[in-house]
Design a protein around this motif. Structure first.
Motif, PDB file in Angstrom:
ATOM      1  N   LEU A 106      -2.034   6.654  59.407  1.00 26.21           N
ATOM      2  CA  LEU A 106      -1.063   7.219  58.480  1.00 26.21           C
ATOM      3  C   LEU A 106      -0.336   6.118  57.714  1.00 26.21           C
ATOM      4  O   LEU A 106      -0.034   6.251  56.521  1.00 26.21           O
ATOM      5  N   GLY A 107      -0.079   5.005  58.389  1.00 25.12           N
ATOM      6  CA  GLY A 107       0.602   3.895  57.751  1.00 25.12           C
ATOM      7  C   GLY A 107      -0.208   3.237  56.659  1.00 25.12           C
ATOM      8  O   GLY A 107       0.349   2.479  55.833  1.00 25.12           O
ATOM      9  N   LYS A 108      -1.510   3.487  56.622  1.00 29.04           N
ATOM     10  CA  LYS A 108      -2.373   2.916  55.586  1.00 29.04           C
ATOM     11  C   LYS A 108      -2.538   3.835  54.373  1.00 29.04           C
ATOM     12  O   LYS A 108      -3.138   3.444  53.375  1.00 29.04           O
ATOM     13  N   VAL A 109      -2.002   5.048  54.454  1.00 30.37           N
ATOM     14  CA  VAL A 109      -2.112   5.984  53.343  1.00 30.37           C
ATOM     15  C   VAL A 109      -1.216   5.534  52.197  1.00 30.37           C
ATOM     16  O   VAL A 109      -0.050   5.192  52.396  1.00 30.37           O
ATOM     17  N   ASN A 110      -1.779   5.508  50.996  1.00 30.51           N
ATOM     18  CA  ASN A 110      -0.989   5.174  49.808  1.00 30.51           C
ATOM     19  C   ASN A 110      -1.449   6.037  48.644  1.00 30.51           C
ATOM     20  O   ASN A 110      -2.217   6.985  48.817  1.00 30.51           O
ATOM     21  N   SER A 111      -0.994   5.709  47.446  1.00 31.37           N
ATOM     22  CA  SER A 111      -1.289   6.542  46.283  1.00 31.37           C
ATOM     23  C   SER A 111      -2.768   6.553  45.909  1.00 31.37           C
ATOM     24  O   SER A 111      -3.222   7.429  45.164  1.00 31.37           O
ATOM     25  N   ARG A 112      -3.529   5.586  46.413  1.00 30.49           N
ATOM     26  CA  ARG A 112      -4.961   5.526  46.098  1.00 30.49           C
ATOM     27  C   ARG A 112      -5.831   6.196  47.160  1.00 30.49           C
ATOM     28  O   ARG A 112      -7.029   6.357  46.968  1.00 30.49           O
ATOM     29  N   THR A 113      -5.207   6.601  48.265  1.00 28.92           N
ATOM     30  CA  THR A 113      -5.979   7.187  49.348  1.00 28.92           C
ATOM     31  C   THR A 113      -6.505   8.562  48.962  1.00 28.92           C
ATOM     32  O   THR A 113      -5.750   9.434  48.546  1.00 28.92           O
ATOM     33  N   LYS A 114      -7.819   8.766  49.120  1.00 28.62           N
ATOM     34  CA  LYS A 114      -8.437  10.039  48.766  1.00 28.62           C
ATOM     35  C   LYS A 114      -8.886  10.817  50.006  1.00 28.62           C
ATOM     36  O   LYS A 114      -8.737  12.037  50.055  1.00 28.62           O
ATOM     37  N   ILE A 115      -9.430  10.108  51.012  1.00 32.47           N
ATOM     38  CA  ILE A 115      -9.969  10.789  52.190  1.00 32.47           C
ATOM     39  C   ILE A 115      -9.627   9.996  53.450  1.00 32.47           C
ATOM     40  O   ILE A 115      -9.722   8.767  53.457  1.00 32.47           O
ATOM     41  N   VAL A 116      -9.255  10.720  54.518  1.00 34.44           N
ATOM     42  CA  VAL A 116      -9.134  10.154  55.860  1.00 34.44           C
ATOM     43  C   VAL A 116     -10.206  10.835  56.719  1.00 34.44           C
ATOM     44  O   VAL A 116     -10.295  12.059  56.768  1.00 34.44           O
ATOM     45  N   TRP A 117     -11.028  10.009  57.376  1.00 29.85           N
ATOM     46  CA  TRP A 117     -12.103  10.523  58.217  1.00 29.85           C
ATOM     47  C   TRP A 117     -11.696  10.430  59.688  1.00 29.85           C
ATOM     48  O   TRP A 117     -11.299   9.374  60.154  1.00 29.85           O
ATOM     49  N   ILE A 118     -11.809  11.547  60.405  1.00 33.68           N
ATOM     50  CA  ILE A 118     -11.471  11.578  61.829  1.00 33.68           C
ATOM     51  C   ILE A 118     -12.651  12.161  62.588  1.00 33.68           C
ATOM     52  O   ILE A 118     -13.017  13.325  62.399  1.00 33.68           O
ATOM     53  N   CYS A 119     -13.243  11.349  63.433  1.00 33.44           N
ATOM     54  CA  CYS A 119     -14.385  11.769  64.249  1.00 33.44           C
ATOM     55  C   CYS A 119     -13.845  12.198  65.610  1.00 33.44           C
ATOM     56  O   CYS A 119     -13.291  11.380  66.346  1.00 33.44           O
ATOM     57  N   ASN A 120     -14.006  13.487  65.940  1.00 38.04           N
ATOM     58  CA  ASN A 120     -13.341  14.021  67.126  1.00 38.04           C
ATOM     59  C   ASN A 120     -14.234  15.020  67.854  1.00 38.04           C
ATOM     60  O   ASN A 120     -14.446  16.124  67.353  1.00 38.04           O
ATOM     61  N   PRO A 121     -14.778  14.660  69.034  1.00 35.72           N
ATOM     62  CA  PRO A 121     -14.679  13.389  69.740  1.00 35.72           C
ATOM     63  C   PRO A 121     -15.283  12.240  68.937  1.00 35.72           C
ATOM     64  O   PRO A 121     -16.201  12.441  68.157  1.00 35.72           O
ATOM     65  N   ASN A 122     -14.731  11.060  69.191  1.00 35.21           N
ATOM     66  CA  ASN A 122     -15.154   9.901  68.415  1.00 35.21           C
ATOM     67  C   ASN A 122     -16.470   9.337  68.935  1.00 35.21           C
ATOM     68  O   ASN A 122     -16.680   9.216  70.141  1.00 35.21           O
ATOM     69  N   ASN A 123     -17.327   9.002  68.010  1.00 36.64           N
ATOM     70  CA  ASN A 123     -18.575   8.319  68.322  1.00 36.64           C
ATOM     71  C   ASN A 123     -18.436   6.880  67.824  1.00 36.64           C
ATOM     72  O   ASN A 123     -18.212   6.694  66.632  1.00 36.64           O
ATOM     73  N   PRO A 124     -18.459   5.863  68.699  1.00 35.05           N
ATOM     74  CA  PRO A 124     -19.138   5.835  69.985  1.00 35.05           C
ATOM     75  C   PRO A 124     -18.248   5.949  71.221  1.00 35.05           C
ATOM     76  O   PRO A 124     -18.767   5.944  72.332  1.00 35.05           O
TER      77      PRO A 124
END
Length: 366
Positions: free
Chosen positions: A146-164
């Motif tokens: 969340l701290g990396k989100v800024n005005s240029r952020t378009k997509i956040v990818w969350i793998c759940n459960p995470n691989n690997p």
């Protein structure tokens, strides 16, 4: 002829070693593959019947919109058909999302390590990828992301459960994140292993779509449904988002065989339940042995476990390979002493554990 400069550095995806290749290389007659998180119990008998019934229609193009399958999955999930898009595996849906939404002016955020196709497809589109390390427990660090989100952020990818790593974000964690992430930022919840979950805390992500128009949920028939070779998966989201993804979809991108097999498989609840329970038993067996051997591991919520063998992971991988057991070790994960093993059948798990004990005695502790 020169390719686009933004792709020349991209690695080619490296799948788990094929069984036949290992047999040829090492002169083995029996090889067990526990590297690619495939279902050791195959697919539903109903899916096999559906595939056989399609043999006389090989010369006919498939339904480009996968209408019958879309309606069936929509009914099962309690959403509208215009909220679903099918792809050549959920991998292709990832590709289509990147193609439809990412430009060189955009940024996108992923965990590290995670499924590499988020980064790969974003970089193909020229977007900047921000990788946020998972926490000490192998879980997505949502606050750091969340701290990396800024005005240029378009997509956040969350793998759940995470691989690997195999770790899971629970419903409270996902819900809290969605409440604060900007509504103009798409959140892709990749749930390839969702059907394996037995924690009782897994998020009902499809239900979250009612409140969050910026969420896209990915699912696949490659894992618990056992249709990996047919390559079919799907995304669920707001109708406007799905329409945009559909605009970059190739015609006839899923085959008739895949559609009919998936249609049969999605309704075979008894087969899915049996696979889920067998997988849970396998996790208990493997982790109990890892604990006995003093090997730390990440909490496993899919059909695989990431375990610290306390030795060079590459050496353990090669040692197991020589004994006819294919697991996964990838230096790019950043975990040099860890391997990832798919949960197999009881017989496969026993053979893996026996081989592992032998290899651990042969490879020096790091």
């Amino acid at each position: 002829m020169q390719p686009k400069q933004n792709i020349v550095h991209l690695p080619v995806y490296q799948p788990g070693k094929p069984i036949d290749e290992v047999k040829r290389e090492l002169g083995l007659t029996e090889v067990i593959k526990l590297a690619s998180n495939e279902n050791p119990f195959g697919c539903s008998p109903k899916a096999k019947e559906a595939i056989a019934a399609m043999l006389d229609q090989v010369s006919i193009y498939p339904d480009g919109g996968a209408v019958e399958l879309t309606n069936a999955v929509a009914g099962k999930l309690g959403v509208q058909p215009n909220q679903i898009i099918f792809g050549l595996g959920s991998d292709e849906v990832i590709l289509m999302i990147a193609r439809a939404f990412l430009t060189p002016e955009d940024e996108t955020i992923t965990a590290y390590p995670t499924f590499p196709q988020y980064k790969h497809n974003a970089e193909v589109e020229g977007a900047k990828v921000i990788e946020v390390p998972v926490d000490a427990n192998g879980k997505h660090d949502l606050q750091a992301m969340l701290g990396k989100v800024n005005s240029r952020t378009k997509i956040v990818w969350i793998c759940n459960p995470n691989n690997p790593t195999g770790t899971m974000l629970n419903e409270a964690e996902i819900t809290a994140f969605l409440e604060v992430v900007p509504k103009n930022v798409m959140v892709v919840l990749d749930e390839a292993y969702a059907e394996y979950n037995v924690s009782g805390q897994y998020p009902d992500s499809v239900k979250l779509l009612e409140k969050h128009n910026n969420v896209v949920v990915l699912r696949t028939f490659s894992k618990i449904y056992g249709l990996a070779s047919l390559r079919i998966g799907y995304g669920v989201g707001h109708p406007d988002v799905v329409r945009s993804i559909n605009q970059v979809r190739e015609p006839f991108n899923t085959t008739s065989f895949a559609q009919k097999a998936a249609l049969a498989a999605v309704n075979d609840d008894a087969f899915i339940e049996s696979c889920r329970e067998a997988n849970a038993q396998g996790i208990r067996k493997l982790t109990a042995k890892f604990a006995e051997l003093g090997l730390p591991y990440f909490d496993a919520h899919g059909n695989f476990i990431m375990v610290d063998v306390k030795r060079d992971g590459g050496a353990v991988f090669q040692g197991l390979l020589r004994k006819g057991i294919i697991v996964r070790h990838d230096p790019s994960w950043g975990y040099p002493t860890m391997i990832r093993v798919t949960v197999g059948s009881e017989e496969q798990n026993n053979k893996f554990l026996g081989a592992l004990e032998q290899v651990l005695s042969e490879v020096a502790v790091s």
